[in-house]
Every structure is written in structure tokens, then in C-alpha cells.
Design an enzyme around this catalytic site. Structure first.
Site, short mmCIF file in Angstrom:
data_model
loop_
_atom_site.label_atom_id
_atom_site.label_comp_id
_atom_site.label_asym_id
_atom_site.label_seq_id
_atom_site.Cartn_x
_atom_site.Cartn_y
_atom_site.Cartn_z
N ASN A 39 6.17 -7.64 5.75
CA ASN A 39 6.81 -6.93 6.86
C ASN A 39 5.79 -6.87 8.00
OD1 ASN A 39 7.97 -5.14 8.64
ND2 ASN A 39 7.80 -3.35 7.28
N TRP A 40 5.99 -7.74 8.98
CA TRP A 40 5.00 -7.81 10.07
C TRP A 40 5.04 -6.58 10.97
CZ3 TRP A 40 5.37 -13.49 12.34
CH2 TRP A 40 4.86 -14.39 11.38
N LYS A 41 6.10 -5.78 10.86
CA LYS A 41 6.29 -4.63 11.76
C LYS A 41 6.24 -5.15 13.21
CE LYS A 41 4.62 -1.63 8.14
NZ LYS A 41 3.95 -0.40 7.74
N HIS B 123 13.33 1.72 5.94
CA HIS B 123 11.87 1.82 5.96
C HIS B 123 11.48 3.20 6.48
CE1 HIS B 123 7.68 1.12 6.90
NE2 HIS B 123 7.74 0.08 6.09
N GLU C 43 9.29 4.17 8.44
CA GLU C 43 9.01 4.25 9.88
C GLU C 43 10.31 4.36 10.68
OE1 GLU C 43 6.43 0.82 10.01
OE2 GLU C 43 4.95 1.97 8.86
N GLU D 198 8.05 2.97 -1.36
CA GLU D 198 6.93 3.07 -0.42
C GLU D 198 6.60 4.54 -0.18
OE1 GLU D 198 6.55 -0.84 2.17
OE2 GLU D 198 7.54 0.79 3.22
N GLY E 212 -0.08 2.18 5.35
CA GLY E 212 -1.02 2.01 6.45
C GLY E 212 -2.21 2.95 6.40
N SER F 71 -0.30 0.02 1.36
CA SER F 71 -1.71 -0.38 1.25
C SER F 71 -1.98 -1.33 0.08
CB SER F 71 -2.62 0.86 1.18
OG SER F 71 -2.49 1.63 2.37
N GLY G 57 2.57 -4.61 4.49
CA GLY G 57 2.46 -4.48 5.94
C GLY G 57 1.22 -5.24 6.40
P1 13P Z 1 0.84 -1.36 4.61
O1 13P Z 1 0.77 -2.48 3.59
O2 13P Z 1 0.18 -1.72 5.91
O3 13P Z 1 0.39 -0.06 4.03
O4 13P Z 1 2.40 -1.18 4.96
C1 13P Z 1 3.32 -1.11 3.94
C2 13P Z 1 4.66 -1.17 4.53
O5 13P Z 1 5.10 -0.24 5.20
C3 13P Z 1 5.45 -2.39 4.30
O6 13P Z 1 6.79 -2.20 4.65
#
Ligand code: 13P
Length: 253
Positions: free
Chosen positions: A16-18, A102, A104, A174, A180, A215, A236
Site C-alpha cells: 500500500n503505497w499510500k 484502512h 487512515e 492492522e 507507521g 511496521s 506501507g
Molecule cells: P507501515 O508498514 O508503514 O506500518 O504501514 C502499514 C499499513 O498501513 C499498510 O496498509
């Protein structure tokens, strides 16, 4: 890797590149990832770029075993919803998977459990596979309410869809406090929640892939993938680095 309890589930790694990348960086990353993931594999790999880069990413992935996904979608099929993108539009662009719920989006865009349920339905109606994310906040975790929160998030979707449709869906755990932050759930914490989520699926318990996200890096992926109820990862930060991403894909393979 052979797991007695999930011998029939293929591992899945989703990047997931966000809201990261640009045309130049994406091309560089994708060329390296595609070159490093040639031939036959025992794991599936999906990359979910931001909407504007779906076509470019799809063209660079074409001919490879890596599939295209999106990071969210509208619950509506079409109409006056400025700025929204429908699941059928994503299908048009050869997406196969769509991340929904998600944390976020839930936290920053105010998406509710009910909206997430409607998005789930929209994704399946477009012939795509939803990756439904659930996870508890730090406060929930500190109060020992992680299973209650996750149970509620799952039940909100089950109430609209029933459980049978999960035959064609992926779940992702998650924990919000692990996304993150560099804090990964311990194997025991992750396995407890995955086992609980699997049990909620009833008859499909042994069939549905449940990913862990938060993470995940090359150095901890192997340990997570070895757990009986974890079927891969939702990444992420690690999906933005070709070497790190490929190392995790290989750990799942
Ligand atoms: P990180 O791997 O950067 O913690 O993010 C996880 C994430 O939210 C994937 O959707």
C-alpha cells in the site's frame, strides 16, 4: 512454507503505497520489483498505488505476476460524487483488489463501519476482491478491548453481507498503534487477533486469507509469516523500497 492448518492458503503480500511516489520514482521502483519477481511463485503480490498512477503502474506490471490494487473506493456505483472513484472504474483499469476500511480512512476521513460495509459490497459487485482492514487503537489495546473492537468492525460488515461472501475477500489486521510507528505487534499479539478473526468466519475459517499490517519489515516478516493464522502482509513503508519489498515477498514465497 508449509503450515499444517493452512496448507491450502497461498500467502499474499500487498504493498500500500499510500500517498507517496511520482511518475519517475514509481517507474524506478516498479522496474526493480518486476525484475526481482520473475518466474513462478507460491505467494501472490499486489501493489496499490495512488489513483492517478494506476494506469502507469498497471502498464509497468503487465506481463509480470504482480497484480494491481487500489487503496479505497466509493460505496456508490456512479453519479454526482465529486472526487470519488467507483469500483467499476477500478475494474476498468485492471485492478484486482481494493483495500477498504484502512484505519487512515476511518480516522482521517471519518469512514464508518457501515460505509466500509457498503464499499465491500461495491467492490465485490464490480468483480474485485476487497481487502477489509480492521484494527484497534492504542487505547483499546491498553484497555484489553482489541477483540471487542475487531469483532464490532467485522460484525458491521457481516450484518450487510453475510459471511459466505468472504469466500472472495481478504482480511487484514492492522493495529492502529503499529502502523507507521516502527512498533510491530508481537507474534503472540498478532496470532491472538488472527485466530479470533478466523473463528468469526465460521465455515470459511480455514479458507480466508488474513494479512497482518503494521511496521512489517524484512527483518520481522519471516517470524510473522511462520504463525499459523497469518497468511501474508499488508505493507506501507516497506513497499516503497524495492529491496525491502522483495525480501518480504520472498519470505512469504
Ligand atoms: P507501515 O508498514 O508503514 O506500518 O504501514 C502499514 C499499513 O498501513 C499498510 O496498509
Amino acid at each position: 512454507m508449509n503450515k499444517a492448518s493452512n496448507a491450502k492458503r497461498r500467502q499474499l503480500v500487498v504493498g500500500n503505497w499510500k500517498m507517496n511516489g511520482n511518475l519517475h520514482e514509481n517507474a524506478d521502483l516498479l522496474v526493480k520489483v518486476v525484475a526481482g519477481w520473475q518466474g513462478e511463485h507460491n505467494a501472490d503480490v499486489v501493489i496499490c498505488p495512488p489513483f492517478p498512477y494506476l494506469i502507469h503502474t498497471g502498464s509497468l506490471l503487465s506481463g509480470s505476476a504482480i497484480l494491481l490494487g487500489a487503496q479505497t473506493t466509493s460505496e456508490h456505483s456512479k453519479g454526482a460524487y465529486t472526487g470519488e472513484v467507483s469500483a467499476s472504474m477500478l475494474a476498468d483499469l485492471d485492478c484486482k483488489f481494493v483495500i477498504i476500511g484502512h484505519n487512515e480512512r476511518r480516522r482521517l476521513q471519518g469512514e464508518t463501519d457501515e460505509q466500509v460495509a457498503r464499499q465491500f459490497i461495491a467492490v465485490q459487485q464490480a468483480g474485485l476482491i476487497p481487502i477489509l482492514c480492521v484494527g484497534e487503537s492504542l487505547k483499546d489495546r491498553e484497555q484489553g478491548r482489541q477483540l471487542e473492537t475487531i469483532g464490532r468492525q467485522l460484525d458491521a460488515v457481516f450484518a450487510h453481507t453475510g459471511k459466505d461472501v468472504f469466500n472472495n475477500a481478504v482480511l487484514a489486521y492492522e493495529p492502529v498503534w503499529a502502523v507507521g510507528t516502527g512498533k510491530t505487534a508481537t507474534p503472540e499479539q498478532a496470532e491472538e487477533v488472527h485466530r479470533f478473526m478466523r473463528a468469526q468466519l465460521g465455515e470459511l475459517a480455514g479458507k480466508v486469507r488474513i494479512l497482518y499490517g503494521g511496521s512489517v519489515k524484512a527483518h520481522n516478516a519471516q517470524q510473522l509469516f511462520a504463525l499459523p493464522d497469518i497468511d501474508g502482509a499488508l505493507l506501507g513503508g516497506a513497499s516503497l523500497d524495492a529491496d525491502e519489498f522483495l525480501a518480504i515477498c520472498r519470505a512469504a514465497d
